[in-house]
Design a protein around this motif. Structure first.
Motif, PDB file in Angstrom:
ATOM      1  N   VAL A  67       0.865  -1.185   0.000  1.00  0.00           N
ATOM      2  CA  VAL A  67       0.000   0.000   0.000  1.00  0.00           C
ATOM      3  C   VAL A  67       0.902   1.235   0.000  1.00  0.00           C
ATOM      4  N   ASP A  68       1.105   1.790  -1.195  1.00  0.00           N
ATOM      5  CA  ASP A  68       2.006   2.936  -1.319  1.00  0.00           C
ATOM      6  C   ASP A  68       1.395   4.132  -0.588  1.00  0.00           C
ATOM      7  N   ASN A  69       2.245   4.997  -0.065  1.00  0.00           N
ATOM      8  CA  ASN A  69       1.754   6.148   0.696  1.00  0.00           C
ATOM      9  C   ASN A  69       2.793   7.269   0.654  1.00  0.00           C
ATOM     10  N   HIS A  70       2.488   8.374   1.316  1.00  0.00           N
ATOM     11  CA  HIS A  70       3.328   9.576   1.174  1.00  0.00           C
ATOM     12  C   HIS A  70       4.604   9.551   2.017  1.00  0.00           C
ATOM     13  N   TYR A  71       4.795   8.530   2.835  1.00  0.00           N
ATOM     14  CA  TYR A  71       5.916   8.508   3.791  1.00  0.00           C
ATOM     15  C   TYR A  71       7.273   8.471   3.097  1.00  0.00           C
ATOM     16  N   ILE A  72       8.180   9.341   3.551  1.00  0.00           N
ATOM     17  CA  ILE A  72       9.572   9.301   3.077  1.00  0.00           C
ATOM     18  C   ILE A  72      10.517   8.963   4.235  1.00  0.00           C
ATOM     19  N   GLY A  73      10.365   9.654   5.369  1.00  0.00           N
ATOM     20  CA  GLY A  73      11.279   9.383   6.479  1.00  0.00           C
ATOM     21  C   GLY A  73      10.855  10.108   7.742  1.00  0.00           C
ATOM     22  N   HIS A 154     -10.859   0.938  -2.484  1.00  0.00           N
ATOM     23  CA  HIS A 154     -10.060  -0.280  -2.590  1.00  0.00           C
ATOM     24  C   HIS A 154      -8.866  -0.219  -1.617  1.00  0.00           C
ATOM     25  N   ILE A 155      -8.180   0.924  -1.601  1.00  0.00           N
ATOM     26  CA  ILE A 155      -7.017   1.075  -0.707  1.00  0.00           C
ATOM     27  C   ILE A 155      -7.478   1.024   0.757  1.00  0.00           C
ATOM     28  N   ALA A 156      -8.587   1.711   1.057  1.00  0.00           N
ATOM     29  CA  ALA A 156      -9.073   1.764   2.447  1.00  0.00           C
ATOM     30  C   ALA A 156      -9.400   0.356   2.962  1.00  0.00           C
ATOM     31  N   PHE A 157     -10.047  -0.473   2.135  1.00  0.00           N
ATOM     32  CA  PHE A 157     -10.361  -1.839   2.569  1.00  0.00           C
ATOM     33  C   PHE A 157      -9.093  -2.704   2.665  1.00  0.00           C
ATOM     34  N   SER A 158      -8.118  -2.455   1.791  1.00  0.00           N
ATOM     35  CA  SER A 158      -6.845  -3.205   1.891  1.00  0.00           C
ATOM     36  C   SER A 158      -6.164  -2.880   3.222  1.00  0.00           C
ATOM     37  N   ILE A 159      -6.151  -1.596   3.575  1.00  0.00           N
ATOM     38  CA  ILE A 159      -5.542  -1.182   4.848  1.00  0.00           C
ATOM     39  C   ILE A 159      -6.264  -1.893   5.993  1.00  0.00           C
ATOM     40  N   ASN A 160      -7.591  -1.946   5.911  1.00  0.00           N
ATOM     41  CA  ASN A 160      -8.366  -2.589   6.977  1.00  0.00           C
ATOM     42  C   ASN A 160      -7.970  -4.055   7.145  1.00  0.00           C
ATOM     43  N   SER A 161      -7.809  -4.768   6.028  1.00  0.00           N
ATOM     44  CA  SER A 161      -7.435  -6.190   6.116  1.00  0.00           C
ATOM     45  C   SER A 161      -6.069  -6.337   6.785  1.00  0.00           C
ATOM     46  N   PHE A 177     -11.259   3.413  11.672  1.00  0.00           N
ATOM     47  CA  PHE A 177     -10.153   4.359  11.478  1.00  0.00           C
ATOM     48  C   PHE A 177     -10.484   5.310  10.348  1.00  0.00           C
ATOM     49  N   LYS A 178      -9.797   6.457  10.378  1.00  0.00           N
ATOM     50  CA  LYS A 178     -10.004   7.498   9.363  1.00  0.00           C
ATOM     51  C   LYS A 178      -8.714   7.687   8.571  1.00  0.00           C
ATOM     52  N   THR A 179      -8.852   7.748   7.254  1.00  0.00           N
ATOM     53  CA  THR A 179      -7.682   8.013   6.414  1.00  0.00           C
ATOM     54  C   THR A 179      -7.984   9.218   5.528  1.00  0.00           C
ATOM     55  N   GLU A 180      -6.918   9.781   4.970  1.00  0.00           N
ATOM     56  CA  GLU A 180      -7.076  10.865   3.993  1.00  0.00           C
ATOM     57  C   GLU A 180      -6.149  10.586   2.821  1.00  0.00           C
ATOM     58  N   PHE A 181      -6.564  11.041   1.658  1.00  0.00           N
ATOM     59  CA  PHE A 181      -5.830  10.765   0.430  1.00  0.00           C
ATOM     60  C   PHE A 181      -5.547  12.057  -0.325  1.00  0.00           C
ATOM     61  N   GLY A 182      -4.530  11.993  -1.191  1.00  0.00           N
ATOM     62  CA  GLY A 182      -4.207  13.158  -2.013  1.00  0.00           C
ATOM     63  C   GLY A 182      -3.692  12.692  -3.359  1.00  0.00           C
ATOM     64  N   ARG A 183      -3.432  13.670  -4.226  1.00  0.00           N
ATOM     65  CA  ARG A 183      -2.905  13.368  -5.566  1.00  0.00           C
ATOM     66  C   ARG A 183      -1.443  13.792  -5.606  1.00  0.00           C
ATOM     67  N   ASP A 184      -0.573  12.919  -6.130  1.00  0.00           N
ATOM     68  CA  ASP A 184       0.836  13.286  -6.260  1.00  0.00           C
ATOM     69  C   ASP A 184       1.055  14.098  -7.542  1.00  0.00           C
ATOM     70  N   ARG A 188      -1.665  10.769  -9.324  1.00  0.00           N
ATOM     71  CA  ARG A 188      -1.962   9.440  -8.770  1.00  0.00           C
ATOM     72  C   ARG A 188      -2.488   9.576  -7.341  1.00  0.00           C
ATOM     73  N   VAL A 189      -3.530   8.795  -7.006  1.00  0.00           N
ATOM     74  CA  VAL A 189      -4.097   8.844  -5.648  1.00  0.00           C
ATOM     75  C   VAL A 189      -3.172   8.103  -4.680  1.00  0.00           C
ATOM     76  N   LEU A 190      -2.827   8.783  -3.573  1.00  0.00           N
ATOM     77  CA  LEU A 190      -1.892   8.207  -2.600  1.00  0.00           C
ATOM     78  C   LEU A 190      -2.418   8.441  -1.188  1.00  0.00           C
ATOM     79  N   LEU A 191      -2.213   7.449  -0.323  1.00  0.00           N
ATOM     80  CA  LEU A 191      -2.574   7.597   1.088  1.00  0.00           C
ATOM     81  C   LEU A 191      -1.682   8.662   1.729  1.00  0.00           C
ATOM     82  N   GLY A 192      -2.309   9.595   2.483  1.00  0.00           N
ATOM     83  CA  GLY A 192      -1.533  10.657   3.128  1.00  0.00           C
ATOM     84  C   GLY A 192      -1.865  10.787   4.598  1.00  0.00           C
TER      85      GLY A 192
END
Ligand code: TMP
Length: 236
Positions: A67-73, A154-161, A177-184, A188-192
């Protein structure tokens, strides 16, 4: 290592700073806590440090699981370096069990299981108190496209599993849980945002003890202890 430059935005729990790289920002995690859209205010000591650690743990876990997301470090105790996204003003809530506003809306006792996980969209707008909306509202209001909403769900349910499996092994139930998403930069839609006890409900499987912000919201004991305990369980 990237350093904070100008403040871009200050929210209730975090401050977003620019860096020298236009495609990267720093999220600074604060100790301030609010509930009921700012009606209740307080401080949870070291919450910023704990939430940065917990979010780091979850973003790395999710990346490992595809599950790709905005994290770098994580350059500092309260700082997380992330990809800059154009945030989509939606709170995407996944629920496995009746609790919080869902329990109130349907007159169910907190802890009643749902027969299947559900996803809900709330329009992020403080002045309107973040109203619940459906896909039609989101598309008609130009908040997101149908394709984006399908990807988000789709991403939200994958995270849940993943959360059910990983937290279950630590004797923790993921209630919702609550998630938020953005566009890179490529659209592309990415978890943020963050994934922490501020925006998840974690219950001990046996005792049903709350290990999340409900302890602060409903004065159920020491929020500091609850946050420390979920961090301890996750990183055990
Ligand atoms: P709710 O039951 O109050 O609607 O909350 C559902 C989940 O979403 C819960 O884990 C807490 C989280 N949440 C946020 O992160 N921010 C919010 O503004 C709200 C209302 C809920």
């Amino acid at each position: 290592m990237e350093e904070r430059t100008n403040k871009i935005h200050e929210g209730k729990a975090k401050i977003i700073y620019a860096t020298h790289d236009p495609n990267q920002v720093i999220m600074y995690f604060k100790d301030e806590a609010t509930a009921r859209n700012g009606e209740k205010k307080g401080t949870i000591q070291d919450k910023g440090i704990i939430n940065n650690k917990i979010s780091t743990y979850f973003f790395k876990l999710l990346k490992d699981r595809g599950v790709d997301n905005h994290y770098i470090g994580t350059p500092d105790a309260r700082d997380m370096l992330v990809k800059k996204l154009e945030m989509i003003p939606l709170e995407v809530v996944v629920r496995n069990v009746f609790a919080g506003s869902l329990a109130a809306r349907f007159g169910k006792e907190e802890g009643t299981p749902l027969s299947m996980p559900i996803v809900e969209f709330y329009y992020k707008c403080d002045e309107l108190n973040d109203p619940i909306i459906n896909r039609y509202h989101a598309i008609a209001l130009g908040i997101a496209t149908l394709t984006e909403l399908n990807q988000i769900e789709h991403i939200a349910f994958s995270i849940n599993s993943i959360f059910k499996e990983v937290l279950g092994a630590k004797n923790v139930d993921i209630i919702d849980f609550k998630t938020e998403f953005g566009r890179d930069e490529k659209g592309r839609v990415l978890l943020g945002d963050e994934i922490s006890p501020d925006n998840c409900r974690f219950w001990d499987k046996d005792s049903k003890q709350r290990l999340d912000k409900d302890v602060f919201r409903h004065d159920l004991g020491s929020p500091e202890e609850a946050y420390q305990e979920i961090l301890r369980r996750l990183t055990l």
